[in-house]
Design a protein around this motif. Sequence first.
Motif, PDB file in Angstrom:
ATOM      1  N   GLU A 144      33.877  43.479  38.025  1.00 37.07           N
ATOM      2  CA  GLU A 144      33.462  43.422  39.438  1.00 37.07           C
ATOM      3  C   GLU A 144      33.545  41.989  39.975  1.00 37.07           C
ATOM      4  O   GLU A 144      33.979  41.758  41.104  1.00 37.07           O
ATOM      5  N   ARG A 145      33.113  41.034  39.157  1.00 40.52           N
ATOM      6  CA  ARG A 145      33.136  39.632  39.605  1.00 40.52           C
ATOM      7  C   ARG A 145      34.563  39.114  39.760  1.00 40.52           C
ATOM      8  O   ARG A 145      34.875  38.371  40.697  1.00 40.52           O
TER       9      ARG A 145
ATOM     10  N   MET B  83      36.389  37.808  43.176  1.00 37.83           N
ATOM     11  CA  MET B  83      37.025  36.487  43.245  1.00 37.83           C
ATOM     12  C   MET B  83      38.476  36.598  43.726  1.00 37.83           C
ATOM     13  O   MET B  83      38.964  35.715  44.425  1.00 37.83           O
TER      14      MET B  83
ATOM     15  N   ARG C 102      23.939  41.867  39.225  1.00 38.00           N
ATOM     16  CA  ARG C 102      23.779  42.920  38.232  1.00 38.00           C
ATOM     17  C   ARG C 102      23.609  42.264  36.863  1.00 38.00           C
ATOM     18  O   ARG C 102      24.393  41.391  36.497  1.00 38.00           O
TER      19      ARG C 102
ATOM     20  N   GLU D 250      32.028  45.514  32.479  1.00 36.19           N
ATOM     21  CA  GLU D 250      32.113  46.084  33.843  1.00 36.19           C
ATOM     22  C   GLU D 250      31.645  45.090  34.900  1.00 36.19           C
ATOM     23  O   GLU D 250      32.256  44.953  35.956  1.00 36.19           O
ATOM     24  N   ILE D 251      30.536  44.415  34.609  1.00 40.59           N
ATOM     25  CA  ILE D 251      30.015  43.404  35.537  1.00 40.59           C
ATOM     26  C   ILE D 251      31.076  42.320  35.759  1.00 40.59           C
ATOM     27  O   ILE D 251      31.324  41.886  36.889  1.00 40.59           O
TER      28      ILE D 251
END
Lengths: 205, 205
Positions: free
Chosen positions: B138-139, B143, A127, B134-135
Motif C-alpha cells: 500500500e505504501r 508513493m 496501519r 500488504e502494508i
Amino acid sequence: MKLYDTQQAPNPRRARMFMAEKGIDLDSIEVVQLDLAAGDNLGDDYRRRNPMGTVPTLELDDGLCLGDSMAISRYFEELHPEPPLLGRDARDRAVVEMWNRRMELNLLFPVAMAFRNITGHFKDRERCSAEFGEISFERATAMFDFMDRHLAEHSHVAGEAFTVADITAVCAVDFARVIKLRIGDERPNLARWHAAVSERPSARA
Amino acid sequence: MKLYDTQQAPNPRRARMFMAEKGIDLDSIEVVQLDLAAGDNLGDDYRRRNPMGTVPTLELDDGLCLGDSMAISRYFEELHPEPPLLGRDARDRAVVEMWNRRMELNLLFPVAMAFRNITGHFKDRERCSAEFGEISFERATAMFDFMDRHLAEHSHVAGEAFTVADITAVCAVDFARVIKLRIGDERPNLARWHAAVSERPSARA
C-alpha cells in the motif's frame, strides 16, 4: 533559518547533535517545536515544507526546506567542514557512509519499526502490524549484540574517530528505551562506547 | 578492485548504474556474481567482507570492503567528480541527499519489504510477515502516486538534473514488477520520467 523539531523522536535528535558538534548554537536559530501526537507534522502547512511529513525540517532564509536529518547534516558539513563528521577523504567518506547507513538501516529502523508497530502510538495515523513489530524487536536485539562485538575492536562505530555514525547509533540506542530494549551488563563494549558518546556536550542537544 | 554483485536485486543495480554514469567500464573490473537464492551472501567468506551479508560489496585492492551501494557511489563521486550525481554545491548536495533518501526510504524500501514479506523468496532466511508485506505494498503504491504528482513539476526527482535520486528511483520502480506494481496509464508523469531515465545507457548496466 528555522528548524522544525520535536524532542521525542530520534531523527530530530540526530540533526541537533550534528549541529551541536559543528558549533551551531541552537539558541541562535528559530526552533519550532511540533507536537507529533497532535499531528502538527501532518497538516497542509507543514506538508508544504515537507511532503513526507517527517521531522526535522530545516527551512533556510530563502525558503528552501531540507526535510531530512541527513540532508541537514550534509548541508552543515559543507558549510562547516571542521571537525569532519562525514569523513576526511574519498575512502574515509565511503567508510563513514557505510557505517552510518548500517546504523540507520539495521539499528535505528528496526527500533523505530518496533516502536511504531508495537506500542500503538501510531495506530491513529498508519496501519500497524504487531507481528512485524516483534520481528523488528528481534532484529534490533540482534544488532545490539553485533554492535557489542564490533565495538570490542573499535573505539567508535566507523573506526577510531567520532563521526555521524556514532550520532545515528546513540540516537537509536537511546530511543530503544521506548521498546524496553537496553544495553544491559551483557554488552560491555556497547556500554563503554555509549558512556563515552553520551558524555559529549552534543548528546544533550 | 572486485565487485560482489547479483543481477536480481535493486541495490547492486544502483551501484552498477552509478559506476556506468561515471564512465567506469564494468568489464574492466573483476565482478563476482553471487547467487542469493543459494545463500552465497550468507557464508563466512562473504560475511568477512560484509558482516551484514548485503549485496553489493566493492573490495578495493588494499582489502577495504565497501559493503553498501551508497558508500560505493560516494567513493566513485569523490574519485570522479564529473558529472556530479550527488550535487554541485552545499545546497544542491543537501537537496540531492534529501531526495535520494526519500526515494530509498519511501519507495525502494516499501517495494523491497513487500517483496520480502509477500513472495516467500526470503522465508528460508528470515521471519516474514504477510501483513506487513500488504502494508508495504500500500505504501509503495501511494508513493508511485506521489511521484507522479512530483514529476508533473520537475523533469527529474531532485529537480532538473539527473542525479543519484533518479538511479534509486528507477531501480525501485523496475523492481516493483516483482510485486506486480506497475506505472500504468494513470501515472503519465512517472511514465515520461521512467522512459527518459531508462533510455540512458547506464540503465542497462
